[in-house]
Design an enzyme around this catalytic site. Structure first.
Site, PDB file in Angstrom:
ATOM      1  CB  CYS A  34      -5.496 -10.081   1.927  1.00 45.70           C
ATOM      2  SG  CYS A  34      -4.525 -10.173   0.425  1.00 45.70           S
ATOM      3  CG  ASP A  36      -6.507  -8.428  -1.983  1.00 46.91           C
ATOM      4  OD1 ASP A  36      -7.714  -8.638  -1.800  1.00 46.91           O
ATOM      5  OD2 ASP A  36      -5.892  -7.490  -1.466  1.00 46.91           O
ATOM      6  CB  CYS A  59      -6.155  -3.761  -0.921  1.00 45.48           C
ATOM      7  SG  CYS A  59      -4.403  -3.923  -1.241  1.00 45.48           S
ATOM      8  CB  CYS A 103      -0.195  -4.971  -1.815  1.00 46.61           C
ATOM      9  SG  CYS A 103      -1.068  -4.889  -0.232  1.00 46.61           S
TER      10      CYS A 103
HETATM   11 FE1  FES Z   1      -3.459  -8.208   0.405  1.00 45.61          FE
HETATM   12 FE2  FES Z   1      -3.370  -5.722  -0.544  1.00 45.61          FE
HETATM   13  S1  FES Z   1      -4.334  -6.394   1.300  1.00 45.61           S
HETATM   14  S2  FES Z   1      -2.909  -7.566  -1.613  1.00 45.61           S
END
Ligand code: FES
Length: 143
Positions: A34, A36, A59, A103
């Site tokens: 993702c 992040d 996110c 996450c």
């Molecule tokens: Fe990957 Fe939240 S979508 S950390």
């Protein structure tokens, strides 16, 4: 599954946000899928995490879990902080949708990474205390 009120609150009003200039340990972890990134800063005195802050480029669930993780370790000893699991963070937030579980794993990893960095700076091999930092679990953005 909708987000809980607690998740929305920690997303909208994250606690302990920001860089810490005089941090004793800094941990940065990321999820390659993702993209992040979560960065945790800790201040340690006599084995107690006296202060903690974070910066998360990610996110809403990553921001909420970072915020809750900082609240759960602040004022606690390093051994207590190392017991913090992503499950405990999720429970404290009254749950997360299944596609957002990864996450919360970032939050657990970021705390462990910051503690590892702290030990490294003390000249102690972090693996002897922190163990292995759990591998990132897959991001299910495509689900
Ligand atoms: Fe990957 Fe939240 S979508 S950390």
């Amino acid at each position: 599954m909708a987000y809980s009120e607690k998740v929305m609150d920690h997303f909208a009003n994250p606690r302990n946000v920001g860089e810490m200039e005089d941090a004793d340990g800094i941990g940065e972890v990321g999820n390659s899928k993702c993209g992040d990134i979560m960065k945790m800063y800790i201040k340690v005195k006599d084995d107690v995490i006296t202060d903690v802050s974070f910066k998360t480029f990610g996110c809403g669930a990553a921001i909420a879990t970072s915020s809750m993780a900082t609240e759960l370790v602040k004022g606690h000893t390093i051994p207590e902080a190392l017991q913090l699991t992503n499950k405990a963070v999720m429970e404290a937030l009254d749950g997360l949708p299944p596609v957002k579980v990864h996450c919360s794993v970032l939050a657990e990893q970021a705390i462990k990474a910051a503690v590892s960095d702290y030990y490294q700076k003390q000249g102690i091999d972090p693996k002897t205390v922190v163990g292995e930092i759990p591998e990132p679990i897959e991001c299910h953005l495509e689900d």
